[in-house]
Design a protein around this motif. Sequence first.
Motif, PDB file in Angstrom:
ATOM      1  N   TRP A  74     -52.535  37.114  74.648  1.00 40.85           N
ATOM      2  CA  TRP A  74     -52.454  35.656  74.743  1.00 40.85           C
ATOM      3  C   TRP A  74     -51.147  35.213  75.394  1.00 40.85           C
ATOM      4  O   TRP A  74     -51.147  34.277  76.201  1.00 40.85           O
ATOM      5  N   ASP A  75     -50.057  35.884  75.046  1.00 40.44           N
ATOM      6  CA  ASP A  75     -48.775  35.544  75.669  1.00 40.44           C
ATOM      7  C   ASP A  75     -48.834  35.751  77.188  1.00 40.44           C
ATOM      8  O   ASP A  75     -48.319  34.932  77.954  1.00 40.44           O
ATOM      9  N   ARG A  76     -49.457  36.838  77.593  1.00 37.49           N
ATOM     10  CA  ARG A  76     -49.591  37.119  79.025  1.00 37.49           C
ATOM     11  C   ARG A  76     -50.451  36.073  79.712  1.00 37.49           C
ATOM     12  O   ARG A  76     -50.141  35.607  80.809  1.00 37.49           O
ATOM     13  N   LEU A  77     -51.528  35.695  79.050  1.00 33.09           N
ATOM     14  CA  LEU A  77     -52.397  34.651  79.592  1.00 33.09           C
ATOM     15  C   LEU A  77     -51.639  33.338  79.778  1.00 33.09           C
ATOM     16  O   LEU A  77     -51.789  32.662  80.797  1.00 33.09           O
ATOM     17  N   GLU A  78     -50.847  32.988  78.796  1.00 30.77           N
ATOM     18  CA  GLU A  78     -50.083  31.744  78.875  1.00 30.77           C
ATOM     19  C   GLU A  78     -49.089  31.785  80.037  1.00 30.77           C
ATOM     20  O   GLU A  78     -48.905  30.785  80.743  1.00 30.77           O
ATOM     21  N   GLU A  79     -48.464  32.944  80.246  1.00 36.20           N
ATOM     22  CA  GLU A  79     -47.530  33.082  81.372  1.00 36.20           C
ATOM     23  C   GLU A  79     -48.245  32.950  82.709  1.00 36.20           C
ATOM     24  O   GLU A  79     -47.770  32.269  83.624  1.00 36.20           O
TER      25      GLU A  79
END
Length: 221
Positions: A74-79
């Motif tokens: 999810w963190d990667r998606l947000e970035e």
Amino acid sequence: MSKKIKIDLFSDPACPWCLVGLTRFDQALKRLDPDVEVELTHHAYLLDANTPEGGENARQVLELKYGQAPDDMWDRLEEEGKKAGLDLDMRKQEMRYPTQRAQILIAIAKEKDKQQDVALALSRANYLKAEDISDPDFLADLAGAHGFDRDEIFHLVQREDLKAHIEKAAADASKQGVQGVPFFIFNEQYAMSGAQPDEVFDQVFEQILSGESMPQPDQPA
């Protein structure tokens, strides 16, 4: 020099990478010369055809599937979303809803050449606003905002024969080699999967329009 590009696009509003990929793709489309004719068709794909009515908890689904918490993903998606100009918070949408009804609406939108607008609006509603994209009332309202008859759409998205058609089309896509989304096929010759960077779409369009030979798809359409 060709001035026409045919694109077949497979996606699912339940797929967060589709939101990122469709956003980048949409931005690349808007950068094309107005003289370029784009023939775009969206095709149904279902991440999970068995998602229950009313949806299920997204975190629990992903933990069960991958055996670990989805936070790093999810963190990667947000970035990646930020790079595409999206204020994406993957914790906002707690549910994963069935998307057969949403896919019916995307298919219907072909009639008015609004598939891209509707597909992107559904993905944005799902992940940016945490809407229930399986709700017939929500789908009818969204369709009405895009020029469709609200009452007609309300009934169409609930038809069992149309749901069965979507499920068959999605199953056929998987059998033909589409194993993940977003998935793009350009001019029935070149296949590309994933939420590609902006420059990749620009390069593909440039190659097609200049008449350069394209590599054969790794996966048949």
